[in-house]
Design an enzyme around this catalytic site. Structure first.
Site, PDB file in Angstrom:
ATOM      1  N   ASP A  43       3.765 -50.436  68.930  1.00 58.19           N
ATOM      2  CA  ASP A  43       4.476 -49.157  68.931  1.00 58.19           C
ATOM      3  C   ASP A  43       3.687 -48.110  69.726  1.00 58.19           C
ATOM      4  OD1 ASP A  43       6.440 -49.609  66.270  1.00 58.19           O
ATOM      5  OD2 ASP A  43       4.494 -50.592  66.181  1.00 58.19           O
ATOM      6  N   SER A  44       2.358 -48.111  69.544  1.00 48.35           N
ATOM      7  CA  SER A  44       1.513 -47.159  70.262  1.00 48.35           C
ATOM      8  C   SER A  44       1.506 -47.438  71.759  1.00 48.35           C
ATOM      9  CB  SER A  44       0.077 -47.207  69.704  1.00 48.35           C
ATOM     10  OG  SER A  44       0.068 -46.809  68.342  1.00 48.35           O
ATOM     11  N   THR A  90       3.953 -61.305  61.047  1.00 52.66           N
ATOM     12  CA  THR A  90       5.281 -61.449  60.434  1.00 52.66           C
ATOM     13  C   THR A  90       5.767 -60.106  59.877  1.00 52.66           C
ATOM     14  OG1 THR A  90       4.808 -63.739  59.826  1.00 52.66           O
ATOM     15  CG2 THR A  90       6.541 -62.632  58.593  1.00 52.66           C
ATOM     16  N   ASP A 150       3.287 -75.540  62.712  1.00 49.57           N
ATOM     17  CA  ASP A 150       4.691 -75.238  62.421  1.00 49.57           C
ATOM     18  C   ASP A 150       5.301 -76.449  61.731  1.00 49.57           C
ATOM     19  OD1 ASP A 150       7.644 -74.777  62.776  1.00 49.57           O
ATOM     20  OD2 ASP A 150       6.925 -73.068  63.942  1.00 49.57           O
ATOM     21  N   ARG A 170       4.104 -48.734  73.382  1.00 46.19           N
ATOM     22  CA  ARG A 170       5.400 -48.207  73.824  1.00 46.19           C
ATOM     23  C   ARG A 170       5.340 -46.682  73.958  1.00 46.19           C
ATOM     24  NH1 ARG A 170       8.301 -52.068  69.348  1.00 46.19           N
ATOM     25  NH2 ARG A 170       8.848 -53.830  70.725  1.00 46.19           N
ATOM     26  N   HIS A 188       5.057 -49.937  60.534  1.00 45.01           N
ATOM     27  CA  HIS A 188       5.596 -50.523  61.773  1.00 45.01           C
ATOM     28  C   HIS A 188       7.086 -50.676  61.536  1.00 45.01           C
ATOM     29  CE1 HIS A 188       6.327 -53.016  65.217  1.00 45.01           C
ATOM     30  NE2 HIS A 188       6.540 -54.108  64.511  1.00 45.01           N
ATOM     31  N   ARG A 214      13.320 -54.223  59.898  1.00 44.95           N
ATOM     32  CA  ARG A 214      12.206 -55.114  59.536  1.00 44.95           C
ATOM     33  C   ARG A 214      12.117 -55.283  58.029  1.00 44.95           C
ATOM     34  NH1 ARG A 214      10.487 -51.701  63.650  1.00 44.95           N
ATOM     35  NH2 ARG A 214       9.887 -52.734  65.598  1.00 44.95           N
TER      36      ARG A 214
END
Length: 312
Positions: free
Chosen positions: A147-148, A118, A33, A150, A174, A87
């Site tokens: 997502d799957s 990202t 970073d 969830r 996504h 997003r």
């Protein structure tokens, strides 16, 4: 086991490092970073917990050299999604970050597999593929794995069964145009369309609409409440890392390049694929309804339009 390099020591990058450490995914975890104070603090905190985790080395810094020799490089750096943002709103800023960082990553870790996290992940996965010129199998987006998860959690909760016994996928972007693949969803090998078990309910059309709405809004709910999503995405990415580094050949709905899937070409989006040490394979020929395939095409066009708008 190998070496994981993580770009970005923010809430997502640090949580991925933590999840990978406690699950024993790699022999070495390196954080990179540009914010030296932040990355040093995260590395120190992780090292203080080494006694309680499987044996590993954790290091980091603000020099890309810390990623040298990585087997997998995880890209999490980028502008954070703020309350009210989609997003896709992050596309231009995060594409520029990829353009700056990825050539340096390829210099120090030319044999690495790239795992893009990202957002918007489908867009940056395609951009990464074009910037690095790596084989399509070695550029993977975290896609709709979260997502799957969830999706399965909400189906399991409604039907009062263990989430591990629900097999169902979210496909496409996504993001807001993602598609639930109801046609192939099962609980314990019973198609969800036929599920009707006493005291375990069944799914009506209204139930399904509510579940999909909840899946799509989940990230916004978390961001509104605490500013970022990190725990679930950390575990989801760790799941992908295990599939790669342990060569598990696990089926995961990751984002990757389409090459003739149902006539769709040259766009990155999520579909169930076999994932192993070599990266991703072609999407599995999963059954879809006409509406699901139509939704997938619309999702593909949405992603393609953003990528082309960025000049890629």
């Amino acid at each position: 086991m190998g070496k994981i390099g993580i770009i970005g020591a923010g809430s997502v990058g640090a949580t991925i490092a933590y999840a990978a450490l406690i699950r024993g995914v790699a022999r070495e975890i390196s954080l990179f970073d540009i914010a030296r104070t932040k990355v040093d603090a995260e590395v120190l905190d992780l090292n203080h917990g080494l006694l309680f985790a499987p044996q590993a080395k954790v290091d980091g810094g603000d020099d890309v050299e810390v990623l040298r020799g990585a087997d997998v490089v995880v890209m999490t750096a980028g502008a954070k999604q703020k309350p009210g943002q989609t997003r896709m709103d992050l596309a231009e800023a995060n594409t520029q970050i990829c353009k700056k960082i990825l050539p340096e990553v390829m210099r120090v870790a030319p044999d690495a597999l790239l795992l893009m996290v990202t957002n918007p992940v489908d867009v940056v996965t395609e951009v990464a593929l074009k910037l690095t010129k790596l084989p399509w199998q070695r550029v993977v987006g975290s896609g709709t794995v979260l997502d799957s998860s969830r999706f399965r959690y909400l189906v399991a909760k409604h039907c009062n069964v263990a989430v591990q016994n629900v097999h169902a996928y979210i496909a496409g972007e996504h993001g807001d145009s993602e598609i639930p693949l109801w046609a192939s969803a099962t609980i314990g090998s019973i198609p969800l369309s036929q599920w009707s078990v006493e005291e375990h309910g069944r799914l009506t059309s209204a139930d399904k609409e509510g579940i999909v709405k909840n899946v799509k809004e989940a990230a916004y709910q978390v961001i509104q409440g605490k500013g970022a999503t990190n725990y679930a995405v950390g575990l989801a990415v760790c799941n992908i890392l295990e599939a790669i580094l342990f060569d598990e050949r696990r089926v995961l709905p990751v984002s990757g390049l389409l090459r003739g899937f149902r006539g769709m070409e040259d766009v990155c989006l999520s579909l169930p694929r076999i994932v192993g040490r070599g990266g991703i394979e072609a999407p599995l020929p999963i059954p879809m309804t006409v509406d699901e395939e139509s939704g997938l095409r619309e999702s593909a066009e949405r992603i393609r339009a953003v990528v082309r708008g960025l000049g890629y």
